[in-house]
Design an enzyme around this catalytic site. Structure first.
Site, PDB file in Angstrom:
ATOM      1  N   LYS A 201      29.691  30.243  61.828  1.00 24.16           N
ATOM      2  CA  LYS A 201      29.230  30.507  60.460  1.00 24.16           C
ATOM      3  C   LYS A 201      28.236  29.427  60.056  1.00 24.16           C
ATOM      4  O   LYS A 201      28.568  28.236  60.046  1.00 24.16           O
ATOM      5  CB  LYS A 201      30.420  30.513  59.498  1.00 24.16           C
ATOM      6  CG  LYS A 201      30.041  30.616  58.016  1.00 24.16           C
ATOM      7  CD  LYS A 201      31.266  30.429  57.120  1.00 24.16           C
ATOM      8  CE  LYS A 201      30.877  30.306  55.654  1.00 24.16           C
ATOM      9  NZ  LYS A 201      32.046  30.038  54.786  1.00 24.16           N
ATOM     10  N   ASP A 206      26.195  27.668  49.785  1.00 26.14           N
ATOM     11  CA  ASP A 206      27.034  28.750  49.272  1.00 26.14           C
ATOM     12  C   ASP A 206      27.291  28.557  47.785  1.00 26.14           C
ATOM     13  O   ASP A 206      28.100  27.718  47.388  1.00 26.14           O
ATOM     14  CB  ASP A 206      28.357  28.796  50.039  1.00 26.14           C
ATOM     15  CG  ASP A 206      29.251  29.942  49.582  1.00 26.14           C
ATOM     16  OD1 ASP A 206      28.739  30.852  48.901  1.00 26.14           O
ATOM     17  OD2 ASP A 206      30.447  29.929  49.917  1.00 26.14           O
ATOM     18  N   LYS A 213      30.821  30.057  42.186  1.00 29.72           N
ATOM     19  CA  LYS A 213      31.706  28.899  42.260  1.00 29.72           C
ATOM     20  C   LYS A 213      31.472  27.981  41.061  1.00 29.72           C
ATOM     21  O   LYS A 213      30.340  27.865  40.581  1.00 29.72           O
ATOM     22  CB  LYS A 213      31.420  28.084  43.531  1.00 29.72           C
ATOM     23  CG  LYS A 213      31.739  28.749  44.835  1.00 29.72           C
ATOM     24  CD  LYS A 213      31.341  27.832  45.996  1.00 29.72           C
ATOM     25  CE  LYS A 213      31.594  28.469  47.345  1.00 29.72           C
ATOM     26  NZ  LYS A 213      33.034  28.549  47.669  1.00 29.72           N
ATOM     27  N   ASP A 224      28.777  24.160  54.345  1.00 29.90           N
ATOM     28  CA  ASP A 224      29.383  25.445  54.691  1.00 29.90           C
ATOM     29  C   ASP A 224      28.843  26.001  56.010  1.00 29.90           C
ATOM     30  O   ASP A 224      29.220  27.099  56.413  1.00 29.90           O
ATOM     31  CB  ASP A 224      29.166  26.449  53.554  1.00 29.90           C
ATOM     32  CG  ASP A 224      30.262  27.505  53.478  1.00 29.90           C
ATOM     33  OD1 ASP A 224      31.368  27.243  53.987  1.00 29.90           O
ATOM     34  OD2 ASP A 224      30.016  28.583  52.914  1.00 29.90           O
ATOM     35  N   ASP A 283      31.952  35.640  47.169  1.00 31.70           N
ATOM     36  CA  ASP A 283      32.239  34.302  47.696  1.00 31.70           C
ATOM     37  C   ASP A 283      33.063  34.362  48.979  1.00 31.70           C
ATOM     38  O   ASP A 283      33.376  33.333  49.561  1.00 31.70           O
ATOM     39  CB  ASP A 283      32.960  33.458  46.638  1.00 31.70           C
ATOM     40  CG  ASP A 283      32.951  31.975  46.974  1.00 31.70           C
ATOM     41  OD1 ASP A 283      32.065  31.544  47.750  1.00 31.70           O
ATOM     42  OD2 ASP A 283      33.826  31.242  46.483  1.00 31.70           O
ATOM     43  N   GLU A 285      31.863  35.489  51.751  1.00 30.91           N
ATOM     44  CA  GLU A 285      30.686  35.931  52.498  1.00 30.91           C
ATOM     45  C   GLU A 285      30.702  35.517  53.961  1.00 30.91           C
ATOM     46  O   GLU A 285      30.062  36.156  54.798  1.00 30.91           O
ATOM     47  CB  GLU A 285      29.408  35.397  51.832  1.00 30.91           C
ATOM     48  CG  GLU A 285      28.970  34.006  52.229  1.00 30.91           C
ATOM     49  CD  GLU A 285      29.969  32.894  51.891  1.00 30.91           C
ATOM     50  OE1 GLU A 285      29.974  31.875  52.596  1.00 30.91           O
ATOM     51  OE2 GLU A 285      30.738  33.044  50.924  1.00 30.91           O
ATOM     52  N   ARG A 287      32.934  35.704  56.299  1.00 30.38           N
ATOM     53  CA  ARG A 287      33.460  36.738  57.194  1.00 30.38           C
ATOM     54  C   ARG A 287      32.468  37.884  57.370  1.00 30.38           C
ATOM     55  O   ARG A 287      32.447  38.541  58.407  1.00 30.38           O
ATOM     56  CB  ARG A 287      34.804  37.238  56.662  1.00 30.38           C
ATOM     57  CG  ARG A 287      34.754  37.935  55.332  1.00 30.38           C
ATOM     58  CD  ARG A 287      36.092  37.979  54.613  1.00 30.38           C
ATOM     59  NE  ARG A 287      36.487  36.661  54.118  1.00 30.38           N
ATOM     60  CZ  ARG A 287      37.634  36.409  53.507  1.00 30.38           C
ATOM     61  NH1 ARG A 287      38.501  37.388  53.304  1.00 30.38           N
ATOM     62  NH2 ARG A 287      37.924  35.193  53.094  1.00 30.38           N
TER      63      ARG A 287
END
Length: 436
Positions: A201, A206, A213, A224, A283, A285, A287
């Site tokens: 990933k 993010d 967030k 991230d 949020d 995202e 996956r």
């Protein structure tokens, strides 16, 4: 050695009483002595003591040291560096004598693990999706360029080639989403089987998207992409240690931003493997982008698929920043990773993943929801279960790592603020010790 160089020595003897009953560090005219508190200069407890002491030495503003006296083998030298290193300023270490093999290993770690830490620590302004992909290529070419080939797919090309998750998440940013597909093939045989696929990933920032967030959760989201950096480092270190098996690396890189073109709650993503996913939390995202990489990885029919991601806050709630969480249906693969982690003295902990978790993602409009239903609160396990729907043979040879220990928002006894590099050595060890 200059007059400004501090000598650092090791001792199994307790510190003089004037330093305190439990002191692990004492000072004399030459420098510091680290008191490991055991009868041996080796072992897990000694390594932790050395790392904590190094953090204290760095906290004193001392930027030039020499490791002197007995006991400075590879493991102890590396433990010192892990604690001594910080995210800003230069530090110089004069290393003790090591064997040629240990010296090479130390230098490889200094180059590769420090690359991982530096890359994760970069501000998002300086590291977009394409920059992350090209930095990964540069590192791997520096280590084993003759064995490397790669393809970078970005922007609208992702949509045209049906990388639906990555394009959907990344389209809200002015910086295009990118998929790096890199082939490490030291065999020279274009038809050699793929031993392992690594899927990382790479969310370079993010915001949470429209499921926004709060600032207190967003302020560390430059990190991230820690999964992508960790797997890149692991492959580079394995290559430097002599990996002779073919491995493919997929980095799913994007920003998750708010804009007029960003994806929305209720959108449905249609993946190449036929699965449809309803987005009920923008949020969640990570996956969604990993799914594309896992589909590609499955098509290679490798022995192993390993994905690594800073995927859930739930894993961090369970384990803090002290352990990486691992999930798998394959007990033998978990045991192999745990053995590698033990050999490298890195912290991993298995969390539950069962067949029933795969049914905890119901949607009225698609095959899957990208978050679990309200009645199912095992967030880290259901996130792993979501990914399993994109792995062709998910019950064997697939391992998911929710890498909670990649980054620390504030300093602790053993670590400076920022990236840790934990996991790189374990995954390199795993690739080497189990490649046949």
């Amino acid at each position: 050695m200059t007059n400004n160089t501090m000598l650092i020595s090791l001792s199994t003897q307790p510190a003089d009483a004037r330093w305190g009953e439990k002191a692990t560090l004492s000072v004399n005219e030459q420098g510091f002595t680290i008191h490991v508190g055991t009868t041996s200069l080796n072992g897990k407890a000694a390594l932790a003591t050395i790392q904590r002491a190094a953090r204290k030495i760095d906290g004193q503003g001392i930027k030039h040291v020499k490791l002197a006296g007995e006991g400075w083998d590879l493991a102890n030298s590396w433990a010192f560096w892990q604690g001594y290193r910080g995210p800003k300023g230069q530090r110089t270490v004069e290393w003790a004598d090591l064997s040629d093999a240990d010296k090479k290993e130390l230098n490889d770690r200094l180059k590769i693990v420090d690359w991982v830490r530096d890359t994760i620590n970069l501000p998002a302004e300086d590291l977009g999706p394409e920059q992350l992909a090209t930095r990964a290529v540069d590192l791997l070419c520096d280590v084993a360029c003759d064995a490397i080939s790669y393809r970078i797919t970005k922007g609208e090309d992702l949509r045209e080639q049906n990388y639906a998750g990555l394009h959907t998440v990344g389209r809200g940013s002015e910086r295009q989403p990118v998929l790096l597909a890199l082939d490490y093939n030291p065999t020279g045989n274009a038809d050699a089987p793929v031993f392992a696929c690594l899927v990382g990933k790479g969310i370079t920032f993010d915001t949470g998207g429209y499921s926004l967030k709060p600032s207190s959760s967003m302020d560390s989201m430059k990190s991230d992409m820690g999964g992508a950096a960790t797997l890149t480092g692991a492959l580079a270190l394995a290559a430097s240690r002599g990996l002779q098996q073919r491995v493919k690396l997929y980095l799913c890189c994007a920003d998750n931003m708010v804009s007029g073109n960003a994806f929305r709650l209720g959108d449905i993503i249609r993946y190449r493997n036929g699965k449809t996913v309803e987005v009920m939390n923008t949020d969640a995202e990570g996956r969604l982008v990993l799914a594309d990489g896992l589909i590609d990885a499955s098509e290679q029919n490798p022995q192993w698929i390993i994905d690594c991601a800073t995927l859930t806050g739930a894993a961090k709630m369970a384990l803090g920043n002290d352990y990486h969480a691992l999930f798998s249906f394959d007990d033998e693969l978990v045991a192999a990773l745990q053995e590698s982690a033990k050999e490298e003295n890195e912290p991993f902990w298995r969390l539950p993943l069962e067949e029933f978790h795969r049914s905890h993602l119901p949607s009225s409009f698609a095959d899957l929801n990208n978050i679990a239903s309200g009645a199912n609160t095992a967030g880290a396990s259901t996130a792993a279960a979501f990914l399993s729907h994109f792995v062709k043979n998910y019950q064997q040879g697939w391992l998911h790592i929710d890498c909670s220990a990649t980054y620390r928002k504030s300093a602790v006894e053993q670590w400076a603020t920022g990236a840790t590099g934990l996991g790189v050595r374990t995954l390199a060890n795993l690739l080497l010790s189990n490649a046949k």
